[in-house]
Scaffold this active site. Structure first.
Site, PDB file in Angstrom:
ATOM      1  N   SER A  70       0.859  -1.190   0.000  1.00 29.16           N
ATOM      2  CA  SER A  70       0.000   0.000   0.000  1.00 29.16           C
ATOM      3  C   SER A  70       0.892   1.235   0.000  1.00 29.16           C
ATOM      4  O   SER A  70       2.074   1.150   0.394  1.00 29.16           O
ATOM      5  CB  SER A  70      -0.851  -0.006   1.274  1.00 29.16           C
ATOM      6  OG  SER A  70      -1.444   1.255   1.491  1.00 29.16           O
TER       7      SER A  70
ATOM      8  N   TYR B 211      -2.283  -1.120  10.501  1.00 27.47           N
ATOM      9  CA  TYR B 211      -2.217  -1.335   9.049  1.00 27.47           C
ATOM     10  C   TYR B 211      -0.914  -0.750   8.494  1.00 27.47           C
ATOM     11  O   TYR B 211      -0.182  -1.414   7.751  1.00 27.47           O
ATOM     12  CB  TYR B 211      -3.435  -0.669   8.400  1.00 27.47           C
ATOM     13  CG  TYR B 211      -3.567  -0.875   6.908  1.00 27.47           C
ATOM     14  CD1 TYR B 211      -4.113  -2.048   6.398  1.00 27.47           C
ATOM     15  CD2 TYR B 211      -3.174   0.115   5.999  1.00 27.47           C
ATOM     16  CE1 TYR B 211      -4.264  -2.239   5.029  1.00 27.47           C
ATOM     17  CE2 TYR B 211      -3.311  -0.065   4.638  1.00 27.47           C
ATOM     18  CZ  TYR B 211      -3.864  -1.241   4.149  1.00 27.47           C
ATOM     19  OH  TYR B 211      -4.007  -1.422   2.795  1.00 27.47           O
TER      20      TYR B 211
HETATM   21  P1  NAD Z   1     -10.988  -6.939   0.031  1.00 28.96           P
HETATM   22  O1  NAD Z   1     -11.562  -6.823   1.394  1.00 28.96           O
HETATM   23  O2  NAD Z   1     -11.890  -6.942  -1.144  1.00 28.96           O
HETATM   24  O3  NAD Z   1     -10.059  -8.224  -0.065  1.00 28.96           O
HETATM   25  C1  NAD Z   1      -9.315  -8.714   0.995  1.00 28.96           C
HETATM   26  C2  NAD Z   1      -9.196 -10.214   0.827  1.00 28.96           C
HETATM   27  O4  NAD Z   1      -8.388 -10.745   1.895  1.00 28.96           O
HETATM   28  C3  NAD Z   1     -10.550 -10.934   0.912  1.00 28.96           C
HETATM   29  O5  NAD Z   1     -10.625 -11.922  -0.090  1.00 28.96           O
HETATM   30  C4  NAD Z   1     -10.519 -11.585   2.285  1.00 28.96           C
HETATM   31  O6  NAD Z   1     -11.310 -12.765   2.381  1.00 28.96           O
HETATM   32  C5  NAD Z   1      -9.040 -11.912   2.381  1.00 28.96           C
HETATM   33  N1  NAD Z   1      -8.621 -12.214   3.739  1.00 28.96           N
HETATM   34  C6  NAD Z   1      -8.873 -11.508   4.883  1.00 28.96           C
HETATM   35  N2  NAD Z   1      -8.352 -12.148   5.938  1.00 28.96           N
HETATM   36  C7  NAD Z   1      -7.750 -13.276   5.464  1.00 28.96           C
HETATM   37  C8  NAD Z   1      -7.037 -14.345   6.060  1.00 28.96           C
HETATM   38  N3  NAD Z   1      -6.818 -14.396   7.369  1.00 28.96           N
HETATM   39  N4  NAD Z   1      -6.552 -15.319   5.249  1.00 28.96           N
HETATM   40  C9  NAD Z   1      -6.760 -15.302   3.922  1.00 28.96           C
HETATM   41  N5  NAD Z   1      -7.437 -14.328   3.299  1.00 28.96           N
HETATM   42  C10 NAD Z   1      -7.930 -13.326   4.080  1.00 28.96           C
HETATM   43  O7  NAD Z   1      -9.967  -5.732  -0.063  1.00 28.96           O
HETATM   44  P2  NAD Z   1      -8.974  -5.247  -1.221  1.00 28.96           P
HETATM   45  O8  NAD Z   1      -9.113  -3.793  -1.284  1.00 28.96           O
HETATM   46  O9  NAD Z   1      -9.141  -6.032  -2.469  1.00 28.96           O
HETATM   47  O10 NAD Z   1      -7.571  -5.553  -0.533  1.00 28.96           O
HETATM   48  C11 NAD Z   1      -6.608  -6.433  -1.067  1.00 28.96           C
HETATM   49  C12 NAD Z   1      -5.227  -5.963  -0.661  1.00 28.96           C
HETATM   50  O11 NAD Z   1      -4.979  -4.680  -1.220  1.00 28.96           O
HETATM   51  C13 NAD Z   1      -5.019  -5.804   0.854  1.00 28.96           C
HETATM   52  O12 NAD Z   1      -3.760  -6.321   1.231  1.00 28.96           O
HETATM   53  C14 NAD Z   1      -5.062  -4.320   1.068  1.00 28.96           C
HETATM   54  O13 NAD Z   1      -4.310  -3.906   2.179  1.00 28.96           O
HETATM   55  C15 NAD Z   1      -4.457  -3.822  -0.235  1.00 28.96           C
HETATM   56  N6  NAD Z   1      -4.800  -2.439  -0.568  1.00 28.96           N
HETATM   57  C16 NAD Z   1      -6.092  -2.069  -0.798  1.00 28.96           C
HETATM   58  C17 NAD Z   1      -6.376  -0.734  -1.101  1.00 28.96           C
HETATM   59  C18 NAD Z   1      -7.772  -0.246  -1.373  1.00 28.96           C
HETATM   60  O14 NAD Z   1      -7.946   0.971  -1.494  1.00 28.96           O
HETATM   61  N7  NAD Z   1      -8.770  -1.100  -1.508  1.00 28.96           N
HETATM   62  C19 NAD Z   1      -5.331   0.186  -1.176  1.00 28.96           C
HETATM   63  C20 NAD Z   1      -4.027  -0.226  -0.925  1.00 28.96           C
HETATM   64  C21 NAD Z   1      -3.778  -1.552  -0.635  1.00 28.96           C
END
Ligand code: NAD
Length: 255
Positions: free
Chosen positions: A143, A156
């Site tokens: 991130s 985070y």
């Molecule tokens: P999301 O909530 O759609 O996806 C998160 C995924 O992680 C889900 O499939 C969930 O089931 C899985 N997960 C949670 N706990 C888990 C565990 N213990 N074991 C296995 N899987 C688990 O969110 P997203 O936005 O798609 O996030 C994905 C990644 O991107 C994350 O690492 C997040 O930090 C990063 N990210 C997201 C954003 C954003 O703006 N959405 C920005 C920067 C980084």
């Protein structure tokens, strides 16, 4: 087909950014192991979607913070697809609470999933890649908060900062095995994780005003970078953090 004959594991591969990466890699010919946590229905639907366009995927339930479940995930990938070439550490959570009021258990949960999960999956998959003797790619969905502070999100930010130094260190250690390790660092992406933010109009408009491109990223735009890093074109990139944030971290606001 940039990833023909490759086998990829995408953790949390059934939702948001992970889902887009799973689809993009499958479209490029990779056979994808979708790691999911909780309800199996979204992962099953994704497998069906991939099979409908002639791709190959399967799903497996594993909590990335549990060593035995990570072990089972990698073993099942090898059993089902014959190896592992690409690992995308995408699974992640966040809970926004002021630092002074963050319970220890919440801190520990975020670190367990976002940082320890990356450690466990990377080590287990890398051991397999070393054994295979054909190199490999590890990509962490980190991130902008691996560098940028975010008040009320200390666990985070700490987890993503940890991922950054874990990535750099193991990139150096694993280079001799032909394994590259990189971070993809999104800003704001339109996924379920940011749904709450989007539902608050004022907060959402404030966010957009801070992004020079004036919009959130589409998950597919993050996936495109992951495909590049997994492809032959990305072979010389290792130990790098790729900021993909629409300019968010480069604007100086009122200064
Ligand atoms: P999301 O909530 O759609 O996806 C998160 C995924 O992680 C889900 O499939 C969930 O089931 C899985 N997960 C949670 N706990 C888990 C565990 N213990 N074991 C296995 N899987 C688990 O969110 P997203 O936005 O798609 O996030 C994905 C990644 O991107 C994350 O690492 C997040 O930090 C990063 N990210 C997201 C954003 C954003 O703006 N959405 C920005 C920067 C980084």
């Amino acid at each position: 087909m940039q990833l023909a004959d490759k086998v990829a594991i995408v953790t949390g591969g059934d939702s948001g950014i992970g889902q887009a990466i799973t689809l993009a890699m499958a479209r490029e010919g990779a056979r994808v192991m979708i790691d999911y946590y909780g309800d199996v229905a979204p992962a099953d639907a994704l497998v069906e979607q991939i099979e409908n366009f002639g791709g190959k995927a399967t799903a497996f339930a594993a909590d990335v913070s549990k060593p035995d479940e990570v072990d089972a995930l990698v073993m099942e990938t090898v059993r089902h697809f014959g190896g592992v070439d690409i690992l995308v550490n995408n699974a992640g959570i966040e809970h926004k609470v002021a630092f002074l009021h963050t319970p220890f258990e919440l801190y520990r949960k975020v670190i367990d999933i976002n940082l320890t999960g990356v450690w466990l999956c990377s080590q287990r998959a890398a051991l397999e890649m070393v054994k295979q003797k054909r190199g490999g790619r590890i990509i962490n969905i980190s991130s902008v908060h691996e560098e940028l502070a975010m008040p009320t999100n200390a666990p985070y930010c700490a987890s993503k900062g940890g991922v950054r130094m874990l990535m750099r260190t193991i990139a150096v250690e694993l280079a001799e095995h032909g394994i590259t390790v990189n971070d993809v660092c999104p800003g704001a992406v339109d996924t379920p994780m940011d749904a709450k933010l989007k539902s608050n109009r004022d907060e959402y408009n404030r966010l957009l005003s801070e992004i020079p491109l004036r919009r959130m990223a589409k998950p597919e735009e993050i996936a495109g970078l992951c495909v590049f890093l997994s492809s032959a074109a990305g072979a010389y990139v290792t130990g790098a953090s790729y900021i993909i944030d629409g300019g968010l971290t480069k604007q100086s606001g009122s200064l």
